[in-house]
Design a protein around this motif. Structure first.
Motif, PDB file in Angstrom:
ATOM      1  N   PHE A  32      -2.117 -12.808 -11.247  1.00  0.00           N
ATOM      2  CA  PHE A  32      -2.465 -12.005 -10.074  1.00  0.00           C
ATOM      3  C   PHE A  32      -3.974 -11.807  -9.950  1.00  0.00           C
ATOM      4  O   PHE A  32      -4.517 -11.795  -8.837  1.00  0.00           O
ATOM      5  N   LEU A  33      -4.656 -11.648 -11.085  1.00  0.00           N
ATOM      6  CA  LEU A  33      -6.114 -11.516 -11.039  1.00  0.00           C
ATOM      7  C   LEU A  33      -6.741 -12.813 -10.545  1.00  0.00           C
ATOM      8  O   LEU A  33      -7.702 -12.794  -9.750  1.00  0.00           O
ATOM      9  N   LEU A  34      -6.210 -13.944 -10.992  1.00  0.00           N
ATOM     10  CA  LEU A  34      -6.724 -15.237 -10.539  1.00  0.00           C
ATOM     11  C   LEU A  34      -6.566 -15.389  -9.029  1.00  0.00           C
ATOM     12  O   LEU A  34      -7.501 -15.806  -8.327  1.00  0.00           O
ATOM     13  N   ASN A  83      -6.510 -16.200   4.853  1.00  0.00           N
ATOM     14  CA  ASN A  83      -7.082 -15.840   3.553  1.00  0.00           C
ATOM     15  C   ASN A  83      -7.244 -14.328   3.441  1.00  0.00           C
ATOM     16  O   ASN A  83      -6.980 -13.744   2.376  1.00  0.00           O
ATOM     17  N   LEU A  84      -7.662 -13.661   4.526  1.00  0.00           N
ATOM     18  CA  LEU A  84      -7.800 -12.205   4.502  1.00  0.00           C
ATOM     19  C   LEU A  84      -6.443 -11.532   4.302  1.00  0.00           C
ATOM     20  O   LEU A  84      -6.340 -10.539   3.570  1.00  0.00           O
ATOM     21  N   TRP A  85      -5.406 -12.064   4.941  1.00  0.00           N
ATOM     22  CA  TRP A  85      -4.069 -11.533   4.720  1.00  0.00           C
ATOM     23  C   TRP A  85      -3.659 -11.721   3.253  1.00  0.00           C
ATOM     24  O   TRP A  85      -3.074 -10.836   2.637  1.00  0.00           O
ATOM     25  N   GLY A  86      -3.953 -12.892   2.701  1.00  0.00           N
ATOM     26  CA  GLY A  86      -3.633 -13.135   1.298  1.00  0.00           C
ATOM     27  C   GLY A  86      -4.349 -12.171   0.379  1.00  0.00           C
ATOM     28  O   GLY A  86      -3.766 -11.665  -0.601  1.00  0.00           O
ATOM     29  N   LEU A  87      -5.622 -11.883   0.677  1.00  0.00           N
ATOM     30  CA  LEU A  87      -6.392 -10.930  -0.122  1.00  0.00           C
ATOM     31  C   LEU A  87      -5.770  -9.540  -0.053  1.00  0.00           C
ATOM     32  O   LEU A  87      -5.640  -8.854  -1.080  1.00  0.00           O
ATOM     33  N   ALA A  88      -5.360  -9.124   1.144  1.00  0.00           N
ATOM     34  CA  ALA A  88      -4.749  -7.803   1.299  1.00  0.00           C
ATOM     35  C   ALA A  88      -3.431  -7.708   0.536  1.00  0.00           C
ATOM     36  O   ALA A  88      -3.139  -6.679  -0.095  1.00  0.00           O
ATOM     37  N   LEU A  89      -2.645  -8.757   0.573  1.00  0.00           N
ATOM     38  CA  LEU A  89      -1.332  -8.732  -0.068  1.00  0.00           C
ATOM     39  C   LEU A  89      -1.430  -8.689  -1.595  1.00  0.00           C
ATOM     40  O   LEU A  89      -0.632  -8.024  -2.261  1.00  0.00           O
ATOM     41  N   VAL A  90      -2.395  -9.406  -2.163  1.00  0.00           N
ATOM     42  CA  VAL A  90      -2.466  -9.512  -3.628  1.00  0.00           C
ATOM     43  C   VAL A  90      -3.380  -8.465  -4.254  1.00  0.00           C
ATOM     44  O   VAL A  90      -3.390  -8.311  -5.480  1.00  0.00           O
ATOM     45  N   THR A  91      -4.133  -7.706  -3.447  1.00  0.00           N
ATOM     46  CA  THR A  91      -5.093  -6.742  -3.988  1.00  0.00           C
ATOM     47  C   THR A  91      -4.461  -5.716  -4.924  1.00  0.00           C
ATOM     48  O   THR A  91      -5.006  -5.458  -6.022  1.00  0.00           O
ATOM     49  N   PRO A  92      -3.325  -5.079  -4.594  1.00  0.00           N
ATOM     50  CA  PRO A  92      -2.759  -4.109  -5.551  1.00  0.00           C
ATOM     51  C   PRO A  92      -2.435  -4.723  -6.908  1.00  0.00           C
ATOM     52  O   PRO A  92      -2.733  -4.127  -7.952  1.00  0.00           O
ATOM     53  N   LEU A  93      -1.851  -5.908  -6.925  1.00  0.00           N
ATOM     54  CA  LEU A  93      -1.508  -6.564  -8.189  1.00  0.00           C
ATOM     55  C   LEU A  93      -2.758  -7.052  -8.910  1.00  0.00           C
ATOM     56  O   LEU A  93      -2.840  -6.997 -10.139  1.00  0.00           O
ATOM     57  N   GLY A  94      -3.737  -7.542  -8.136  1.00  0.00           N
ATOM     58  CA  GLY A  94      -4.979  -7.997  -8.743  1.00  0.00           C
ATOM     59  C   GLY A  94      -5.747  -6.865  -9.396  1.00  0.00           C
ATOM     60  O   GLY A  94      -6.275  -7.012 -10.510  1.00  0.00           O
ATOM     61  N   LEU A  95      -5.840  -5.719  -8.716  1.00  0.00           N
ATOM     62  CA  LEU A  95      -6.527  -4.567  -9.286  1.00  0.00           C
ATOM     63  C   LEU A  95      -5.819  -4.065 -10.535  1.00  0.00           C
ATOM     64  O   LEU A  95      -6.454  -3.651 -11.511  1.00  0.00           O
ATOM     65  N   TRP A  96      -4.494  -4.107 -10.527  1.00  0.00           N
ATOM     66  CA  TRP A  96      -3.710  -3.676 -11.693  1.00  0.00           C
ATOM     67  C   TRP A  96      -4.066  -4.510 -12.928  1.00  0.00           C
ATOM     68  O   TRP A  96      -4.261  -3.968 -14.017  1.00  0.00           O
ATOM     69  N   GLN A  97      -4.183  -5.816 -12.764  1.00  0.00           N
ATOM     70  CA  GLN A  97      -4.539  -6.656 -13.909  1.00  0.00           C
ATOM     71  C   GLN A  97      -6.028  -6.583 -14.225  1.00  0.00           C
ATOM     72  O   GLN A  97      -6.426  -6.752 -15.386  1.00  0.00           O
TER      73      GLN A  97
END
Length: 298
Positions: A39-41, A191-205
């Motif tokens: 998710f961070l990747l 890409n902006l939609w993808g960033l918004a969708l993965v941000t919670p999981l990315g921040l968690w990791q």
């Protein structure tokens, strides 16, 4: 007899380069997974690409405003073709070799034909059904098999198969979007939609990740991955897709598994077995059966 239409060589080149780049970063992303969690990747990829594509977000003066249908399609294009595809692909690659991933991803053109039938009501010819059967048989040969890089799990094969259908949906939805939105703007908005969708999981990791651990080469590879996966390949693909039918564009998906397997063989030290080579041949035969035109015109 009326003159034949000009061959869209520029569109063909865009499609071939796009799928070749996708195949190369699919293989190289196995190296990134050794340095970054999934998710961070994905979050770093979308974030870096968002900075690179910031000038592409603005609507051109000659471009119509987005209607409600286009907004829905942009969200679905990003959620299915960007977010879900990336998650299924990266988790699948953790459990499969790049060579096996290349064989499974060879089923994308057949999946495009299948979704065209299910979603668009297009009739599937017998040769297309035969192509789908070849791709399924090729996938069955490698599911649970072994490669030079280790064992391929059934879960890994299923995740990559899900990625195949995510990418097929990306093609079908993208063809509808290119009629109203420019290739650059489509690339930046999904890409902006993808960033918004993965941000919670990315921040968690990110909270538990040591950012000093990855080497400089890992960060450089991440920069290439972000630019190639979120910026260059979508722009090239949408540019080509705007000029040719979706079914014809599906032919060029053959470069994706070829590039993936080549990266695995040449750069990752993987080996290909006789069964995997047969599976590869079946998958490529399925591509030709499912996407080749009935006849060639002058």
């Amino acid at each position: 007899m009326p003159p034949s239409p000009a061959v869209p060589w520029f569109a063909y080149a865009c499609l071939a380069l796009s799928t070749g780049l996708v195949g190369s970063y699919v293989g190289l992303s196995k190296l990134l997974l050794l340095a970054f969690p999934v998710f961070l990747l994905a979050w770093l990829r979308f974030g870096i690409a968002a900075l690179l594509m910031a000038p592409w977000v603005k609507r051109a003066p000659e471009e119509p405003r987005l209607d409600a249908r286009s907004r829905r399609l942009l969200f679905l294009e990003s959620f299915i073709g960007n977010f879900l595809f990336s998650i299924c692909l990266l988790f699948g690659l953790q459990r499969c070799s790049a060579v096996v991933a290349g064989v499974i991803l060879a089923g994308i053109p057949a999946a495009v034909a299948l979704l065209s039938w299910l979603l668009l009501g297009e009739r599937i010819a017998r040769r297309v059904l035969a192509g789908i059967a070849c791709c399924v048989l090729g996938i069955a040969l490698v599911a649970g098999g072994k490669s030079g890089a280790g064992e391929t799990s059934a879960l890994g094969a299923l995740l990559l198969l899900a990625a195949v259908f995510c990418e097929a949906a990306y093609v079908v939805i993208g063809k509808q979007l290119t009629a109203r939105v420019s290739a650059r703007r489509i690339s930046s908005l999904i890409n902006l939609w993808g960033l918004a969708l993965v941000t919670p999981l990315g921040l968690w990791q990110a909270l538990s990740f040591d950012f000093t651990a990855p080497a400089l080469s890992d960060w450089a590879l991440l920069g290439f991955y972000a630019a190639a996966a979120s910026m260059i390949t979508p722009w090239l693909w949408m540019s080509g897709l705007a000029r040719v039918p979706a079914a014809q564009a599906g032919v060029f998906m053959v470069f994706l598994p070829m590039a993936t397997a080549l990266v695995g063989l040449l750069l990752l030290g993987e080996r290909i077995s006789g069964a995997q080579l047969l599976a590869y041949g079946l998958a490529l035969a399925g591509v030709l059966l499912a996407t080749a035109p009935r006849r060639l015109r002058a």
